[in-house]
Design an enzyme around this catalytic site. Structure first.
Site, PDB file in Angstrom:
ATOM      1  N   ASP A   1       0.807  -1.219   0.000  1.00 15.13           N
ATOM      2  CA  ASP A   1       0.000   0.000   0.000  1.00 15.13           C
ATOM      3  C   ASP A   1       0.839   1.269   0.000  1.00 15.13           C
ATOM      4  O   ASP A   1       0.330   2.362  -0.231  1.00 15.13           O
ATOM      5  CB  ASP A   1      -0.864   0.036   1.275  1.00 15.13           C
ATOM      6  CG  ASP A   1      -2.253  -0.522   1.044  1.00 15.13           C
ATOM      7  OD1 ASP A   1      -2.697  -0.544  -0.112  1.00 15.13           O
ATOM      8  OD2 ASP A   1      -2.883  -0.934   2.029  1.00 15.13           O
TER       9      ASP A   1
HETATM   10  C1  GLC Z   1      -1.488  -3.605   5.470  1.00 11.64           C
HETATM   11  C2  GLC Z   1      -2.733  -3.645   4.622  1.00 11.64           C
HETATM   12  C3  GLC Z   1      -2.574  -4.577   3.451  1.00 11.64           C
HETATM   13  C4  GLC Z   1      -1.324  -4.269   2.697  1.00 11.64           C
HETATM   14  C5  GLC Z   1      -0.120  -4.262   3.635  1.00 11.64           C
HETATM   15  C6  GLC Z   1       1.143  -3.824   2.935  1.00 11.64           C
HETATM   16  O1  GLC Z   1      -1.338  -4.815   6.126  1.00 11.64           O
HETATM   17  O2  GLC Z   1      -3.844  -4.038   5.383  1.00 11.64           O
HETATM   18  O3  GLC Z   1      -3.694  -4.481   2.595  1.00 11.64           O
HETATM   19  O4  GLC Z   1      -1.181  -5.223   1.702  1.00 11.64           O
HETATM   20  O5  GLC Z   1      -0.352  -3.381   4.691  1.00 11.64           O
HETATM   21  O6  GLC Z   1       1.119  -2.481   2.630  1.00 11.64           O
HETATM   22  C1  GLC Z   2      -0.594   2.704   5.853  1.00  9.78           C
HETATM   23  C2  GLC Z   2       0.154   1.483   6.315  1.00  9.78           C
HETATM   24  C3  GLC Z   2      -0.143   0.296   5.480  1.00  9.78           C
HETATM   25  C4  GLC Z   2      -1.637   0.147   5.339  1.00  9.78           C
HETATM   26  C5  GLC Z   2      -2.289   1.426   4.858  1.00  9.78           C
HETATM   27  C6  GLC Z   2      -3.779   1.263   4.821  1.00  9.78           C
HETATM   28  O1  GLC Z   2      -0.146   3.097   4.630  1.00  9.78           O
HETATM   29  O2  GLC Z   2       1.533   1.673   6.350  1.00  9.78           O
HETATM   30  O3  GLC Z   2       0.415  -0.854   6.077  1.00  9.78           O
HETATM   31  O4  GLC Z   2      -1.918  -0.867   4.435  1.00  9.78           O
HETATM   32  O5  GLC Z   2      -1.954   2.479   5.705  1.00  9.78           O
HETATM   33  O6  GLC Z   2      -4.464   2.344   4.346  1.00  9.78           O
END
Ligand code: GLC
Ligand code: GLC
Length: 820
Positions: A493
């Site tokens: 993300d």
């Molecule tokens: C968080 C989010 C997931 C994403 C991950 C890596 O765990 O819930 O959707 O893939 O971060 O960014």
């Molecule tokens: C932030 C976190 C990531 C998560 C995202 C969700 O970027 O670092 O892990 O998936 O928020 O919106």
């Protein structure tokens, strides 16, 4: 150092001191009504949706983190001493404190000055109530006169509004109190906004006649006091306050007088109820809540034998669920995680997605598309009907382009417009999840079920079409190298290649300053190959051979592209950025190698035939593996990169910037089993297995019974410290890695496959697995060092590793597996 221990027989973790490094929590509820409860009784409750139907209040980023909660004070009426048997909020020095977190229940016990207290908190199956069963025992040699004050702080339903909109909310609160009426239970009702558009209310009932009550927070606490020293508790008498605006709470005052050795049970019920809109009031023209439908339930659950029976039911429910897969291996950590805690965590992540924990506030994200589809991989065997519904709900939030809303609210099942779509990996996970569902259940009918797009009536197509559109979505969005365009982000993300944000506070994920036509993701390339293979297999099973061939061709083409454009010489590249420059390459100064494409590409079969997979895994081992797990990338980003986005917003070693992002570790474990590195797969498994880390709890800090999302990487000063426990895709993926790949008990479209890839020093293991109506008693024995499998079913040799479905009339078979 440990703060407690595992009781595997009772499937509990027993915490022996209240001052754990962080609140160590558990979840109550299994269907609609849920709660979070910490080891000191902190936490909150909600109906279905932690944001839109919050029952009790939580104060965000409070100190301590888990205030407020389900606090039941005691006061010794002979000397005026008062205390909390759950330690918080009075933090009195207790003797024999223990908190037993079990499956769907928590029991907190302690003794203070010869008075022993124990409270069992749980939610009965299929009910919208939580039970607090209090047991108090006088261990003194004199009579004890004790006052008990229950307490709960009601939230005004929409938790976001509740936390912010005081100009209105201090004037909306309303309650109804029904105490002291002959033949009726003593109940406090919370009915804010019931007079207008809400048809629901909360109730807080007590099994014993009360001496008094309070419903106004400021009266109960007194000015300039806190939950640590409410004036009502210290003075020993309730004020019978009626909330009218301000902050409604519920508190009952029960007096008990116990002879030496005497015990007494008191039951409190906190619950949620909805009335039909045209039958809300009783009498109809009044403003009094209609309680006719609810009172029988309250009466029923205030009975001690009913509470006991409900608790037994809850235990049996978990016995059945966990009975689906039980293993006995030489490693106790594997046993307890697979048999109890990892399965439990998979159920919780399925229920909560990423909504409510002490790291997810409940007011932020609802259910994530990518998150929920992956959670399903670890959950599907435990409740296939619920998995089926979830798949259809998710499909209904898909857009007609094949894209998907990134998140949706569980209460409304609608996609969240404020986050929107264009996370280009999202739709592909739907294919993996559906295929996992079919492998587990053989319920092919689901593919014909109709689901709309963006919940728009009239747009319904069979689920099978949704899957086709998911794959087409990638094909419609290829970039300059013919790799998939990344959009707002892929699985990571925080890899925001089109954001280019210079404004503080701007969302990295929803800000798009670039047109998105250049930045590509190798990860999505790998994921596409994996999903295309799954789709091809589905098509084959359905007799759609031409279509199967089409998907195989797509997979082949993408494989070729990834090997040409996405191989960096020794490992898989991560992406191309907006300028078409490489990310995750030896040519980069920082972020030379990322874990995600190594895992997903190898799982999709890339590099298996030409040694490249092994080469990439060796680099992972050399560059990314630490004693606490495998970090996400190296070297960590030491500064902010405009072209990379949020990933470089974190200080080195945290979150996506080179922490051990646990979710990705099982991909490497699986990849290692695929190349025959069984010992290393197990080694990686044990590095992040929370039970293996129990002894370093003072460093790990999070609960030792569930996986955290991240463990600080080697670039952080706190290397080894866990964060964001419970709600993480780590639960499902670790469950898949250990059960399906290391132990090798793997559902396929043709039957259960047994292909163990266990460590060389294990002489075998045994397991029972219920699968499609048959109980398999599996015994695996090692006769040589390798992973060559020969199988006998009820003594008859089997060709291959897949147990066929055709055990006519048998519902239990013995499977003997010899590894050589
Ligand atoms: C968080 C989010 C997931 C994403 C991950 C890596 O765990 O819930 O959707 O893939 O971060 O960014
Ligand atoms: C932030 C976190 C990531 C998560 C995202 C969700 O970027 O670092 O892990 O998936 O928020 O919106």
């Amino acid at each position: 150092m440990q703060f407690g221990f595992f009781d595997d027989i009772h499937r509990e973790y027993i915490i022996q001191r209240p001052d754990t490094p962080l609140p160590w929590i558990n979840y109550l509820g299994s269907q609609s009504y849920f709660g979070i409860i910490s080891n000191t009784a902190g936490g909150y409750s909600f109906y279905q949706d932690a944001r839109l139907r919050r029952l009790t209040r939580y104060r965000y980023n409070n100190v301590p983190l888990d205030m407020v909660g389900r606090y039941i004070y005691r006061r010794d009426n002979q000397n005026g001493a008062f205390w909390s048997p759950s330690w918080q909020p009075t933090c009195t020095n207790l003797q024999e404190y223990s908190c037993r977190h079990g499956l769907g229940y928590t029991i907190i016990a302690s003794t203070f000055q010869g008075i022993r207290n124990q409270t069992r908190y749980f939610v009965p199956l299929n009910q919208n109530i939580e039970i607090w069963e209090v047991e108090i025992e006088n261990q003194r040699d004199q009579r004890a006169d004790i006052s008990i004050f229950s307490s709960i702080e009601f939230a005004l339903w929409d938790a976001m509004d509740d936390a912010a909109n005081f100009q209105r909310n201090f004037s909306t609160g309303q309650v109804e109190v029904n105490v002291g009426k002959a033949g009726e239970p003593d109940v406090i009702y919370h009915k804010t906004e019931y007079r207008e558009r809400r048809d629901h209310f909360a109730f807080f009932a007590c099994s014993e006649p009360v001496t008094g009550f309070d419903t106004q927070r400021e009266s109960f606490l007194g000015p300039y006091r806190s939950w640590a020293n409410p004036v009502v508790v210290s003075e020993g008498s309730s004020l019978n306050s009626i909330a009218y605006g301000w902050a409604p709470i519920g508190s009952h005052h029960v007096k008990v007088s116990l002879a030496p050795g005497e015990k007494q049970k008191i039951i409190f019920l906190l619950g949620y109820h909805e009335n039909p809109r045209d039958d809300k009031f009783d009498p109809p023209e009044s403003q009094t809540i209609n309680k006719r439908n609810l009172l029988p339930t309250i009466r029923r659950f205030l009975k001690k034998d009913q509470v006991e029976a409900s608790f037994e039911e809850l235990k049996n429910y978990w016995d059945d669920i966990l009975g689906i897969l039980q293993v006995e291996t030489p490693d106790p950590h594997t046993n307890r995680m697979v048999n109890i805690w990892n399965a439990y965590q998979c159920m919780i992540t399925f229920n909560m997605s990423r909504s409510a924990s002490f790291y997810e506030s409940g007011i932020g994200r609802g259910l994530g598309f990518r998150d929920s589809t992956q959670d399903l991989l670890g959950f599907v065997q435990m409740a296939p009907e619920r998995a089926r519904q979830r798949l259809l709900d998710l499909a209904a939030t898909q857009l007609d382009t094949g894209g998907a809303y990134h998140q949706y609210q569980p209460l409304t099942k609608r996609g969240n417009n404020n986050v929107g779509s264009n996370f280009n990996d999202d739709p592909l996970w739907l294919v993996l999840a559906t295929s996992a569902y079919l492998k587990e259940t053989g319920d092919w009918g689901i593919l014909d079920e109709l689901a709309p797009y963006d919940n728009q009536p009239g747009t319904e197509t069979p689920l099978f079409d949704h899957l086709q559109r998911s794959l087409q979505y990638t094909l419609d969005r290829l970039g300059p190298h013919q790799l998939p365009l990344i959009g707002r982000a892929d699985w990571n993300d925080c890899l925001n290649l089109n954001t280019f944000s210079t404004e503080p506070g701007e969302s990295f994920q929803t800000t798009t300053n670039m047109d998105g036509k250049v930045a590509e993701s190798v990860f999505i390339g790998g994921l596409f190959v994996l999903a295309s293979h799954e789709m091809a297999q589905l098509c084959q099973s359905l007799g759609k051979n031409e279509l199967a061939q089409t998907y195989m061709d797509h997979a082949k083409q993408m494989t070729k592209t990834v090997m040409q454009e996405g191989w960096d010489g020794s490992w898989f590249l991560r992406a191309y950025d907006h300028y078409g420059d490489k990310i995750g390459s030896k040519t980069c100064e920082e972020g030379k190698i990322f874990i995600e494409p190594q895992g997903i590409c190898i799982m999709a079969g890339l590099g298996l035939s030409d040694g490249k997979a092994i080469q990439a895994l060796d680099e992972v081992n050399k560059r990314l593996a630490t004693p606490h797990g495998i970090v996400l990338q190296q070297p960590a980003f030491s500064r902010y990169y405009l072209n990379l986005g949020e990933i470089s917003s974190y200080p080195p070693g945290y979150k996506e910037n080179a922490s051990i992002f646990c979710h990705t570790n099982p991909w490497i474990m699986i990849a290692e089993t695929m190349v025959g590195h069984n010992d290393l797969a197990m080694d990686y498994y044990q590095r992040i297995n929370p039970s293996c880390r129990e002894q370093i709890s003072e460093m790990h800090r999070c609960e030792p019974y569930v996986y955290p999302q991240m463990i600080a990487g080697r670039d952080a000063p706190t290397h080894g410290e866990a964060k964001n426990s419970w709600l993480t895709g780590t639960a499902a993926w670790n469950f898949v890695a250990i059960t399906q790949w290391i132990l090798g008990i793997r559902p396929t479209l043709d039957g259960l496959r047994i292909s163990p890839a266990i460590p060389t020093n294990w002489d075998g293991f045994s397991a029972t697995r219920h699968y499609q109506g048959i109980k398999y008693n599996i015994s695996v024995k090692r006769a040589g060092k390798g992973s060559q499998v020969s199988i006998k079913i009820d003594g008859v040799p089997l060709k291959g590793e897949v147990l066929p479905y055709s055990f006519v009339e048998k519902n239990e078979v013995n499977v003997e597996v010899i590894l050589s």
